[in-house]
Write an enzyme that holds these catalytic residues in place. Structure first.
Site, PDB file in Angstrom:
ATOM      1  N   LYS A  83       0.845  -1.001   0.004  1.00 30.67           N
ATOM      2  CA  LYS A  83       0.074   0.056  -0.115  1.00 30.67           C
ATOM      3  C   LYS A  83       1.034   1.256   0.176  1.00 30.67           C
ATOM      4  O   LYS A  83       1.590   1.570   0.939  1.00 30.67           O
ATOM      5  CB  LYS A  83      -1.010  -0.029   1.319  1.00 30.67           C
ATOM      6  N   CYS A  90      17.643  39.797  14.460  1.00 29.51           N
ATOM      7  CA  CYS A  90      18.225  41.207  14.347  1.00 29.51           C
ATOM      8  C   CYS A  90      16.988  42.258  14.785  1.00 29.51           C
ATOM      9  O   CYS A  90      17.323  43.473  14.884  1.00 29.51           O
ATOM     10  CB  CYS A  90      18.210  41.548  12.860  1.00 29.51           C
TER      11      CYS A  90
END
Ligand code: ZN
Length: 686
Positions: free
Chosen positions: A120, A417
């Site tokens: 499967k 930052c």
């Protein structure tokens, strides 16, 4: 056939040769033609078709990548509904199902029923319709009754035949199967996405589903999907149609489909159970994801007799392996800022063993997924990892939430930052847009020196961090101004490693143009695209001119879509990037294809190819033909073997021709030989 005009005959031969080569490569996994030869023959076909569009047939390899559907995908009704299967999770479920089947078929309890066991595969089910042998429609499963018509995208899957390889194809055929993305392709797609700062696909199935619904078939083609066929429906009156599932699989294989080689005939219930157990561990070695096995009654008449329940066939069942999930306690929400500024939330949790490794971090993909999970501090979460796939947080057990716990959200500002994060309308990603953000610079440097790019040894993430944090490097070009003494003064660096790094950096200037281009880290330009672009545009100047002035010449490159062209245009129009290119050029980077690279210099497309000449050719003497082949880099041999690339046959060709035919070696005539030669060499011979 002999009455066909020469171009039509030639186009037909080329189609057959190219189809056979593609089938050998993609379906049989046994390549029989060099890429360069394939490319040349393919180009010849394109030229013929461009000059005479009436030569184009729907099964021409040139028709795999067509135009995008104008307005998304239309919905289509399936000829035969796609039912889902009942699931079984343990031997008890399986025995109960088998017992019901015996009862419905009115069999003695101990009767063995022959079954077919199939893997499967964890992909996306598709329904393909062929009429008189030609692929006319491909649709997704949808709700089982109606699916989306995605024919243009499915045509790009190389293992899906555009024409059935049958002498007398039936009026219609409906083929079901699973489209999939193999693990290594999945990893490459995600690596490229990571390199481009895009969000990652959670697993191959999601990547496959997302790809199948792409509006641009070129993007689909570039993702290299695969397809395993497993169900066949033929008209009732088909003479000598298969009478069992096993024969159906053989029929599909003969028609040119790829059928999973692990399917097995299982004589009884014990064999079914053994098959299921064996693949629980066996599947880990497979190159694609599976989540169980499917068991079908082999005899099609018995299938008919067993029939259907309200929602599923009685004659088949999906046996599923337990999902690899485990609970853990969320410790912290971390954020990663990528090279393009994309902020990815990451869950950090108490380490848990999962699918053979210990896991303590999982991506949360983006702000939407984070909001959807509704994570709170200290939550008990469920983490999943399937095989090689990256771990993910599946859900939260909110009933176990500590009272008063705070809801977790993405920060407003960049953790690196401090600048405000931006999320554009319609975009899943939240970004830091400060181009001098240290996280972005570090990412750009790491990418530049990475294996697929400039491949600089000895410049790891830790060292890059130091260089950026101390302000020693503010751009890619600054790396090349570093001297050994300065490097040696950094943490964990010695004189020797500093010297080596300086040498490695200098040597990296010789890397080919496509690596330089990839290293620049242009949004959407991964390794594959960089190669294609570098081949079509042999220098940065060429590419910049095309990006700004003629974006259509960029989208004309195979696999390159409009979003890439747009991203190149933006990149080249950005002054900081122009400065970077100037700096690199001053430092000694060619930013162009070197003499030994494809796209420039002497062409030797036949390198590695072996030819055998037989019979007399219309215009070339034996020695002239040999000289031409050798001038193009090929070799000429006296005898035919499996390793022979081509036999060139003329009038009165003898046993070499029949040997070539029996071994399946492609046979060319003089014109065919000339078509493989670079234009320059071919015209010199006239
Ligand atoms: Zn930032």
């Amino acid at each position: 056939m002999s009455a066909a005009p020469p171009n039509q005959a030639r186009a037909g031969e080329l189609r057959r040769l190219l189809q056979r080569a593609a089938h050998a490569y993609y379906v049989l996994d046994a390549p029989e033609m060099e890429d360069s030869v394939y490319d040349r023959l393919y180009r010849e076909l394109l030229e013929l078709e461009a000059a005479q569009p009436e030569l184009i047939t729907p099964d021409s390899p040139s028709q795999r990548v067509g135009r995008a559907p104008a307005e998304g995908f239309s919905s289509v009704e399936h000829r035969i509904g796609l039912l889902s299967l009942d699931n079984a999770f343990n031997p008890g479920d399986l025995e109960a199902w088998y017992g019901r089947l015996l009862k419905v078929l009115d069999r003695e309890p101990a009767t063995p029923l022959e079954m077919v066991g199939e893997l499967k595969i964890d992909g996306n089910a598709l329904a393909l319709s062929y009429e008189h042998g030609l692929l006319v429609q491909a649709a997704t499963r949808g709700d089982g009754e109606r699916g989306e018509q995605i024919t243009a995208n499915v045509r790009t899957i190389a293992s899906v035949p555009l024409r059935l390889q049958l002498e007398n194809p039936p009026a219609w055929v409906e083929v079901r199967g699973e489209a999939l993305i193999p693990d290594d392709t999945f990893a490459a797609i995600n690596a490229e996405r990571a390199a481009r700062g895009e969000t990652l696909f959670a697993n191959p199935r999601n990547a496959c589903a997302g790809t199948l619904r792409q509006l641009d078939p070129k993007v689909v083609a570039a993702r290299r999907l695969d397809f395993f066929a497993y169900t066949l429906h033929l008209p009732q009156d088909t003479p000598q149609g298969p009478s069992s599932q096993w024969q159906s699989l053989q029929w599909l294989q003969a028609a040119g489909f790829k059928v999973n080689p692990n399917a097995k005939l299982l004589p009884n219930l014990a064999a079914v159970q053994a098959f299921f157990r064996a693949w629980d561990t066996g599947r880990r070695a497979l190159p694609y994801a599976t989540d169980g096995v499917v068991v079908k009654l082999n005899d099609l008449r018995l299938q008919d007799a067993a029939g259907f329940t309200q929602k599923a066939p009685r004659w088949a069942i999906a046996l599923k392996y337990a999902a690899e999930e485990a609970p853990s306690i969320l410790l912290r929400l971390a954020c990663q800022v990528g090279r393009t500024g994309v902020v990815t939330p990451v869950a950090e949790f108490e380490p848990v063993p999962l699918a053979g490794t210990t896991v303590s971090r999982a991506t949360l993909h983006n702000a939407d997924r984070l909001a959807e999970l509704d994570l709170h501090a200290g939550d008990t979460i469920v983490v999943r990892k399937a095989g090689e796939i990256i771990p993910e947080v599946v859900r939260v057990l909110s009933e176990l939430r500590p009272p008063g716990a705070a809801r977790l959200e993405l920060p407003q500002v960049c953790p690196e930052c401090g600048s405000e994060l931006v999320r554009e309308e319609g975009e899943a990603a939240t970004r830091c847009v400060n181009s001098s953000c240290p996280a972005i610079l570090r990412g750009a440097l790491r990418h530049w020196v990475s294996k697929g790019a400039l491949d600089v040894d000895g410049l790891g993430a830790k060292l890059i961090e130091q260089l950026v944090d101390r302000g020693l490097v503010g751009s890619i070009a600054d790396l090349y101004g570093l001297d050994a003494a300065l490097l040696a003064s950094l943490e964990r660096m010695g004189t020797k490693s500093a010297d080596n790094l300086v040498v490695a950096l200098a040597a990296s200037k010789q890397q080919p143009w496509h690596r330089q281009l990839y290293g620049l880290g242009i949004h959407h330009v991964g390794e594959v695209n960089a190669k294609a672009l570098a081949k079509a545009f042999p220098s940065a100047a060429d590419l910049a001119t095309a990006a700004v002035n003629t974006p259509e010449s960029i989208t004309a490159v195979f696999g390159i879509g409009a979003e890439i062209a747009q991203s190149l245009q933006q990149w080249f129009a950005t002054p900081a990037n122009q400065l970077l290119l100037e700096d690199l050029e001053r430092l000694g980077f060619s930013l162009a294809a070197g003499p030994e690279e494809p796209g420039a210099g002497p062409e030797t497309p036949l390198t590695g190819q072996t030819f055998v000449l037989t019979g007399s050719l219309p215009s070339l003497s034996r020695s002239a033909a040999q000289a031409l082949i050798e001038a193009a880099g090929g070799k000429v041999s006296g005898s035919v073997s499996k390793k022979t690339s081509y036999v060139v046959a003329g009038e009165e060709a003898g046993s070499k021709l029949s040997k070539a035919q029996s071994l399946g070696v492609p046979v060319l005539d003089e014109a065919g030989l000339k078509s493989l030669l670079p234009a320059k060499i071919a015209t010199e011979s006239n």
